[in-house]
Design a protein around this motif. Sequence first.
Motif, PDB file in Angstrom:
ATOM      1  N   TYR A 168      -3.217  -6.795  12.687  1.00  0.00           N
ATOM      2  CA  TYR A 168      -1.931  -7.318  13.174  1.00  0.00           C
ATOM      3  C   TYR A 168      -1.854  -7.165  14.691  1.00  0.00           C
ATOM      4  O   TYR A 168      -1.423  -8.083  15.403  1.00  0.00           O
ATOM      5  CB  TYR A 168      -0.793  -6.561  12.499  1.00  0.00           C
TER       6      TYR A 168
ATOM      7  N   HIS B   9      -1.672 -11.995   2.321  1.00  0.00           N
ATOM      8  CA  HIS B   9      -2.963 -11.505   1.861  1.00  0.00           C
ATOM      9  C   HIS B   9      -4.047 -12.469   2.343  1.00  0.00           C
ATOM     10  O   HIS B   9      -3.976 -13.679   2.095  1.00  0.00           O
ATOM     11  CB  HIS B   9      -3.003 -11.432   0.329  1.00  0.00           C
TER      12      HIS B   9
ATOM     13  N   LEU C  24      -7.026  -8.369   2.017  1.00  0.00           N
ATOM     14  CA  LEU C  24      -6.278  -7.369   2.788  1.00  0.00           C
ATOM     15  C   LEU C  24      -4.951  -7.990   3.200  1.00  0.00           C
ATOM     16  O   LEU C  24      -4.910  -9.093   3.742  1.00  0.00           O
ATOM     17  CB  LEU C  24      -7.057  -6.939   4.036  1.00  0.00           C
ATOM     18  N   TRP C  25      -3.867  -7.266   2.929  1.00  0.00           N
ATOM     19  CA  TRP C  25      -2.542  -7.731   3.336  1.00  0.00           C
ATOM     20  C   TRP C  25      -2.340  -7.380   4.801  1.00  0.00           C
ATOM     21  O   TRP C  25      -2.546  -6.231   5.223  1.00  0.00           O
ATOM     22  CB  TRP C  25      -1.472  -7.064   2.478  1.00  0.00           C
ATOM     23  N   ILE C  26      -1.957  -8.383   5.602  1.00  0.00           N
ATOM     24  CA  ILE C  26      -1.778  -8.186   7.047  1.00  0.00           C
ATOM     25  C   ILE C  26      -0.391  -8.656   7.452  1.00  0.00           C
ATOM     26  O   ILE C  26       0.084  -9.702   7.020  1.00  0.00           O
ATOM     27  CB  ILE C  26      -2.851  -8.958   7.850  1.00  0.00           C
TER      28      ILE C  26
ATOM     29  N   SER D  76      -5.175  -2.788   8.373  1.00  0.00           N
ATOM     30  CA  SER D  76      -4.217  -3.894   8.351  1.00  0.00           C
ATOM     31  C   SER D  76      -3.428  -3.957   9.659  1.00  0.00           C
ATOM     32  O   SER D  76      -3.247  -5.036  10.236  1.00  0.00           O
ATOM     33  CB  SER D  76      -3.254  -3.725   7.167  1.00  0.00           C
ATOM     34  N   TYR D  77      -2.977  -2.790  10.108  1.00  0.00           N
ATOM     35  CA  TYR D  77      -2.176  -2.787  11.338  1.00  0.00           C
ATOM     36  C   TYR D  77      -3.025  -3.142  12.559  1.00  0.00           C
ATOM     37  O   TYR D  77      -2.549  -3.816  13.484  1.00  0.00           O
ATOM     38  CB  TYR D  77      -1.506  -1.430  11.546  1.00  0.00           C
TER      39      TYR D  77
ATOM     40  N   GLU E 233       0.852  -1.185   0.000  1.00  0.00           N
ATOM     41  CA  GLU E 233       0.000   0.000   0.000  1.00  0.00           C
ATOM     42  C   GLU E 233       0.890   1.238   0.000  1.00  0.00           C
ATOM     43  O   GLU E 233       1.789   1.362   0.842  1.00  0.00           O
ATOM     44  CB  GLU E 233      -0.904   0.030   1.239  1.00  0.00           C
TER      45      GLU E 233
ATOM     46  N   ARG F 242      -6.641   1.545   4.571  1.00  0.00           N
ATOM     47  CA  ARG F 242      -6.329   0.116   4.505  1.00  0.00           C
ATOM     48  C   ARG F 242      -5.101  -0.211   5.350  1.00  0.00           C
ATOM     49  O   ARG F 242      -5.016  -1.279   5.957  1.00  0.00           O
ATOM     50  CB  ARG F 242      -6.095  -0.300   3.052  1.00  0.00           C
TER      51      ARG F 242
END
Length: 279
Positions: free
Chosen positions: A228, A269, A257-259, A224-225, A131, A220
């Motif tokens: 995490y 993802h 969503l990439w985490i 994502s954070y 991102e 996003r």
Amino acid sequence: MDEILKSLRTVVKGINKFIKLLNTYDKIRSGPVDNAYLLEKNLQMIEGRLSELAVKELIKDLTEWLVSEKKKIDGFKEEFRIKFGQELTALFAQEGKKIRGQYPILRMGIYTLKIDFEFGSVDLFFGPEVEKIKSKIPLQAVTVFETVKKFDKDLHTPKMTAADMYETLHEAYKRRLSLTGQSFGEKIPIMKVLSEFVLLQQSKQFLIDPQKSKFRGYSRVTLSYLMYFLKKSKFFEKNIKLHVATVDATVDKINPLWILENDEGEGTHYSHISFVKDG
């Protein structure tokens, strides 16, 4: 450089003389028959001054000078690259963070820096160019450092406790189930659940009068954070399942969503989410 300027001045001086001679010749040509001998004399003067232009010698000198300067500039550019890297490394080292990789891609924890020396700018990404956070940051070590530091501080500023995050996400999941008619435990696109999560975070004022100025947005990267952050808590392992996205699904940002998986910037993802038990 001084010799080149001296040569140029000599050429300019010669050209100015030529202009005067040609102007005089042009005036005499108005009566070519009466001024035939005078025309000849002036033409001889013009021909005699050709050598004073020294244009060929100037072109040769300029070509050699350009080759020499290009080599020097290549050296200056390499020195700048080294200096920029050293300054950036030192600044982040003060924060206990290490830079990895090589130009044009540098990695620093959960961030990626994409360096464009040609245009003098840096793009900042979350994860391995997952991102984009900010583009066209001026190519100055201090500016890049301060930009990353500020964003990182905002990202790590607690927005809620892990318990609150879990409860809100749990409620968001149940709301999506009620909309789709699915049973508890079934998987739902993760961004659908997080969209409900964002709505649950809105103030009473927004719900009464849903204007843009009253909306509390979540990027996003922030979502994502937060995921995490929740993954690292005691609430996650036994209660939540994240379902890995297929390679094709990662192309479309609507659902996956990439985490993050760790603080070194490795991540996965995920396309769907489900809760193991209700409670």
